[in-house]
Design a protein around this motif. Sequence first.
Motif, PDB file in Angstrom:
ATOM      1  N   THR A 124      11.274   5.239   1.397  1.00  0.00           N
ATOM      2  CA  THR A 124      10.624   4.948   2.681  1.00  0.00           C
ATOM      3  C   THR A 124       9.121   4.748   2.491  1.00  0.00           C
ATOM      4  N   GLY A 125       8.502   5.633   1.695  1.00  0.00           N
ATOM      5  CA  GLY A 125       7.077   5.498   1.420  1.00  0.00           C
ATOM      6  C   GLY A 125       6.775   4.178   0.731  1.00  0.00           C
ATOM      7  N   ALA A 126       7.598   3.838  -0.269  1.00  0.00           N
ATOM      8  CA  ALA A 126       7.391   2.591  -1.006  1.00  0.00           C
ATOM      9  C   ALA A 126       7.531   1.398  -0.062  1.00  0.00           C
ATOM     10  N   TYR A 127       8.487   1.474   0.848  1.00  0.00           N
ATOM     11  CA  TYR A 127       8.710   0.380   1.800  1.00  0.00           C
ATOM     12  C   TYR A 127       7.510   0.201   2.738  1.00  0.00           C
ATOM     13  N   VAL A 128       7.003   1.312   3.278  1.00  0.00           N
ATOM     14  CA  VAL A 128       5.838   1.237   4.167  1.00  0.00           C
ATOM     15  C   VAL A 128       4.654   0.633   3.416  1.00  0.00           C
ATOM     16  N   PHE A 129       4.469   1.079   2.201  1.00  0.00           N
ATOM     17  CA  PHE A 129       3.388   0.610   1.345  1.00  0.00           C
ATOM     18  C   PHE A 129       3.499  -0.895   1.097  1.00  0.00           C
ATOM     19  N   CYS A 132       2.751  -3.059   4.027  1.00  0.00           N
ATOM     20  CA  CYS A 132       1.322  -3.198   4.285  1.00  0.00           C
ATOM     21  C   CYS A 132       0.716  -4.261   3.376  1.00  0.00           C
TER      22      CYS A 132
END
Lengths: 190, 191
Positions: A124-129, A132
């Motif tokens: 999820t973090g990688a996806y948000v990153f 962006c």
Amino acid sequence: MIYLDLLFTFLKIGLFTFGGGYGMIPLVQQAVVGKGWLDAETLYQYIGICESTPGPIAINMATFVGSSQAGFWGSICATLGVVIPSFVIILLIAAVLKNFRENRYVNAALTGIRPVIGGVITATGAYVFLKCLIANFDVLSDMHADIRQIIVAAMLGIGMFVWCKLLKKKFSPILLIVFSAVCGIIVYGL
Amino acid sequence: MDGKMKRCLNLFGTFFKIGLFTFGGGYAMLSLIEHEAVEKQKWISGEDLMDIFAIAESTPGPVAINTATYVGYKQAGVAGSASATLGVVMPSFIIIYIISLFIEQFMALTIVQNAFMGIQVAVGFLILRAGLRLMKKVPKDIFSRILCGGALIAMLLINIFAWDFSTIWLILIGAVCGIMAMTIRKAGGAK
């Protein structure tokens, strides 16, 4: 009815949140974006606010989403929803299931759940990153690097390196958010 | 009865304070709860608190709520756990609710929009960091690594292609795999 929908959605989220507030973000993203309550960008803005205000992230998020959908009573329903599973389960453990921690099925299930949670939050973090840094990430034919966001990311990286490694100061999420806000104002304002 | 009422009020007040002064989620609460519940109020011992955290980690829900409910119950039963939980939730609720009333006007300002473009990057980083920290704690055996890697790839694909597959299923698959692995290990050990 929106109140019941909020209550049950957050009940389900509360029941499957493991590993603290961050464990809730993948579930909230799926539910809230999937139901069309908020778009992903707005949700990330909310997460940013929830990170920089006091209190458990999970409660902040539930209150925020609830209020955005159905005002005061909406936020009450969503917050109640996320609290009830924890409350009931812990009461049961404290009152009746005292040897819950020694139960081998519980422990066995947890040896499977923990690695999954780690993977899910990281993804999820990688996806948000990625979302962006790459504009139109969801449209394969039209995605391209978002130069300004990459500059912000680089500024954050350098800032953190200086803060943590050179000045040997402690990292704090609020500080990072304040710093990123300043970077955003500079990069997007010019 | 009067004593219990007093204890409940005290629980509410203490956990209200804990909720108000904790930034960055439940884990940041650990030291504050230790200070208030163990050192100042002497409600529980340090060891008990460690046990509570272990339980809070292995049960669903926000760690802060789990801990408040448990400490409250130990002090004054169900009424105590309700008081402590209400106390820890209330500051968040009030602050976020007030913010949510003004968020739209606030977001209409260009400077705020620009600030949030930057904040998005930080949010991505914070989630990624939390995930990597959890992954580091995953045991180094093949079983855990496959589950962790599998969940990571599955979740990325679900996000990118907006598949309608709930994370809840991934968590349940993990739980079933864990129980199956134990059963197999036990069967192997029995031979």
